[in-house]
Design an enzyme around this catalytic site. Structure first.
Site, PDB file in Angstrom:
ATOM      1  N   ASP A   1       0.733  -0.918  -0.014  1.00 58.03           N
ATOM      2  CA  ASP A   1      -0.063  -0.034  -0.139  1.00 58.03           C
ATOM      3  C   ASP A   1       0.785   1.231  -0.077  1.00 58.03           C
ATOM      4  OD1 ASP A   1      -1.745  -2.060   0.502  1.00 58.03           O
ATOM      5  OD2 ASP A   1      -3.061  -0.884   1.655  1.00 58.03           O
TER       6      ASP A   1
ATOM      7  N   LYS B   1      -6.839   3.330  -3.286  1.00 57.00           N
ATOM      8  CA  LYS B   1      -7.170   3.147  -2.219  1.00 57.00           C
ATOM      9  C   LYS B   1      -7.704   4.511  -1.528  1.00 57.00           C
ATOM     10  CE  LYS B   1      -5.466   1.704   2.264  1.00 57.00           C
ATOM     11  NZ  LYS B   1      -4.270   1.223   3.181  1.00 57.00           N
TER      12      LYS B   1
ATOM     13  N   LYS C   1     -10.195  -0.013  -2.860  1.00 51.86           N
ATOM     14  CA  LYS C   1     -10.157  -0.318  -1.474  1.00 51.86           C
ATOM     15  C   LYS C   1     -10.443   0.977  -0.796  1.00 51.86           C
ATOM     16  CE  LYS C   1      -6.890  -1.509   2.142  1.00 51.86           C
ATOM     17  NZ  LYS C   1      -5.672  -2.072   3.029  1.00 51.86           N
TER      18      LYS C   1
END
Lengths: 300, 327
Positions: free
Chosen positions: B164, B227, B263
């Site tokens: 991430d 995300k 996400k």
């Protein structure tokens, strides 16, 4: 020009706020003459679930407050109810069709009942706890502690006093409450919630639902996060099922017997201590008395 | 254009950019493409998000969605106080969220800091639960590219299946799209086989138009996921922002046939929230995104609420937070 009166919406009291029912349902409340008095929220099981969450989150602060402080806050509730006296008297007269003097007497009794329990908060540990005489070289002390989240079904014997008489002992012990008010008197119950909301009682300590007790109480009785159950307002024939549901999660259950003539328990009688004791746990602490008795075995 | 070794990324990403009509990867070309994207109608997207969130999901559908939501969670701990013991505990919970109720699915992944990846990888080995790691000077992203790449390699070499990364919001807001783009491309290369989630930190991007541009920028640079947030900034994930990002992956799919994942992270606390997100996934992106490979929740607290709701559905009465683990 004639003025149009502003009708009041009676809502639930959850976590210090006054929301409508999650279900959007309402029911009509009629006075004794049959005319529409108000629309009240008809709480659902999800409102009960939200109320338990609110009561759980309010517990740490209320149970952690000093008993002296709890007493002050409860006394403040009495002050605020005193100042709302006229409103409550009018609502009782209208919904029950009783004489004003009778309604005034009920409100006075409710205020006095609050002051009674406000005085109890800092005396619980002295009356229900203390040093225990034990045979052995130990100090042994017992101290009462709050049970936790208590679900209360208020009796409908009269609009205000049974509600106050059931909620206040729960609060005095440091518990938080989810109260299902009597279905017949939501206006008085919600007015009492307004009194609580304006009197330093922290958010979530009292959560009030209006609606059908028979619909909501089974969900509270079986709820895994409810620690105590006061079944005063539940008819005798429905109590067994609730007590059985409560046994699954080992709840404290307070289920006072109905009066000998049948009907509701007499809420106008002197309160006694049964309700206070119902939702207190006893913590007992043992501590060795020290080296003297261990070494010498001398008479202690 | 020569394959893989080019500084602008893999052939796949390059082909994607060509398919989308993105001429180059310099600031001028990126600005032409990103600033040329249609503007988001904020009132419309908020109204649609609010309206879809009110959809009533009951009974079997609710039970299925609760299980799906649990299986989509990246169970996260990103605290300075994380210890190996806490990470191992979190991994146990990811593998078996509710020991007392049979059939509870595992979560999709655990998400930890790079220095905890080895601990997590050992704890979840052979269980199917993936290890995700934040990297690139998380959460601020304020460091040099060298440090960010070293951070990424640290995570990948320790066994992270997913990385991430955070984008450089400062560069993005200053209009320096090329810097952001190059960093995503470089980190994607450093990831190797690990899937890359690109954190836009939408709470700092201020407008939906910026969110749309940042989404496309991340997708065209080769991010496997877009995300919303780090979880360290408020507001974190919101439904309207997630709508905008889901529209971006849906549009990319319609235009090129390439599917990418989304996400939302942070601020998703209750089962109700989670189900509102799944409704949005179904309606905005499409049913083929209702899969842990294509949609994830970055959260920790929501798992407990999902487990409590799952117990309510299976046991017939409400449960309480004392019956599930604290973390």
């Amino acid at each position: 020009m004639a003025r149009l009166a502003v009708a009041k919406t009676y809502k639930l009291y959850l976590g210090g706020a006054f929301p409508r029912s999650e279900s959007g349902r309402t029911y009509q409340v009629h006075d004794t003459k049959g005319s529409l008095m108000a629309n009240a929220a008809l709480a659902s099981r999800k409102d009960a679930r939200n109320a338990v969450v609110a009561a759980r989150s309010g517990l740490a602060k209320w149970a952690g407050a000093t008993p002296y402080n709890r007493g002050q806050v409860l006394y403040r509730v009495a002050e605020m109810l005193e100042s709302r006296r006229a409103d409550v008297v009018e609502l009782i007269v209208r919904s029950r069709g009783v004489k004003a003097a009778e309604a005034r007497a009920e409100v006075d009794a409710a205020v006095d009942r609050i002051v009674h329990y406000a005085g109890w908060t800092d005396k619980l540990s002295a009356v229900f706890g203390g040093a225990n005489a034990v045979s052995g070289p130990y100090f042994s002390y017992s101290a009462p502690e709050p049970t936790g989240v208590v679900a209360v079904a208020a009796s409908s014997a009269s609009p205000l006093l049974p509600l106050v008489g059931a909620v206040l002992p729960v609060l005095a012990g440091g518990n938080t409450a989810v109260v299902v008010a009597s279905q017949a008197d939501p206006t008085v119950a919600v007015t009492f919630a307004e009194v609580l909301a304006t009197s330093d009682v922290p958010a979530g300590v009292v959560n009030l639902l209006t609606g059908d007790q028979a619909e909501i109480m089974p969900w509270l009785a079986s709820h895994g996060d409810v620690n105590g159950l006061d079944l005063t307002g539940v008819p005798a024939d429905q109590r067994v099922a609730l007590e059985r549901a409560a046994a699954d999660t080992v709840k404290r259950v307070y289920s006072p017997r109905a009066r000998s003539g049948g009907g509701e328990p007499d809420v106008t009688a002197a309160p006694g201590t049964a309700r206070l004791r119902a939702f207190l746990e006893t913590k007992t602490v043992w501590h060795p008395v020290g080296a003297v008795s261990l070494a010498g075995g001398s008479a202690y | 254009m020569s394959p893989t070794s080019t500084p602008t990324g893999s052939t796949d990403a390059a082909a994607l950019r060509a398919a989308m009509g993105l001429g180059g990867t310099d600031n001028a070309a990126l600005r032409t493409f990103l600033d040329g994207l249609p503007a988001v109608d904020p009132v419309g997207v908020e109204a649609r998000a609010t309206q879809l969130a009110t959809r009533s999901i009951k009974k079997d559908t609710k039970r299925a969605l609760i299980d799906l939501a649990i299986s989509m969670v990246d169970l996260t701990t990103l605290e300075g106080a994380d210890t190996p013991g806490k990470v191992r505990n979190l991994c146990r919970k990811a593998v078996q969220p509710d020991r007392e109720v049979a059939g509870t699915p595992s979560t999709a992944a655990v998400c930890v800091y790079p220095d905890m990846v080895a601990v997590a990888a050992e704890a979840v080995a052979g269980t199917g639960v993936k290890v995700a790691s934040v990297a690139t000077a998380f959460p601020a992203g304020r460091s040099s590219l060298e440090v960010k790449l070293a951070d990424t390699r640290l995570a990948v070499e320790a066994g992270a299946d997913e990385v991430d990364m955070v984008i450089d919001r400062g560069a993005f807001l200053a209009g320096d799209y090329a810097t952001v783009f190059e960093q995503v491309v470089a980190v994607k290369e450093a990831c190797g086989d690990a899937r890359l989630k690109v954190i836009l930190e939408t709470g700092e991007l201020a407008t939906y138009d910026h969110v749309r541009r940042a989404s496309w920028l991340a997708l065209l640079a080769g991010g496997d996921f877009i995300k919303t947030s780090t979880g360290k900034i408020a507001p974190a994930a919101t439904l309207p922002v997630t709508h905008v990002m889901l529209q971006a992956v849906r549009d990319l799919f319609d235009l090129t046939g390439v599917q990418r994942a989304v996400k939302p992270a942070g601020g998703i606390r209750t089962t109700k929230d989670a189900i509102a997100y799944l409704v949005a996934v179904h309606e905005v992106a499409g049913p083929q995104w209702l899969d842990p490979h294509w949609f994830r929740f970055g959260a920790s607290g929501v798992v407990n609420d999902l487990l409590l709701q799952r117990r309510t559905q299976t046991q017939g009465h409400y449960s309480g937070p004392r019956y599930v683990s604290v973390d």
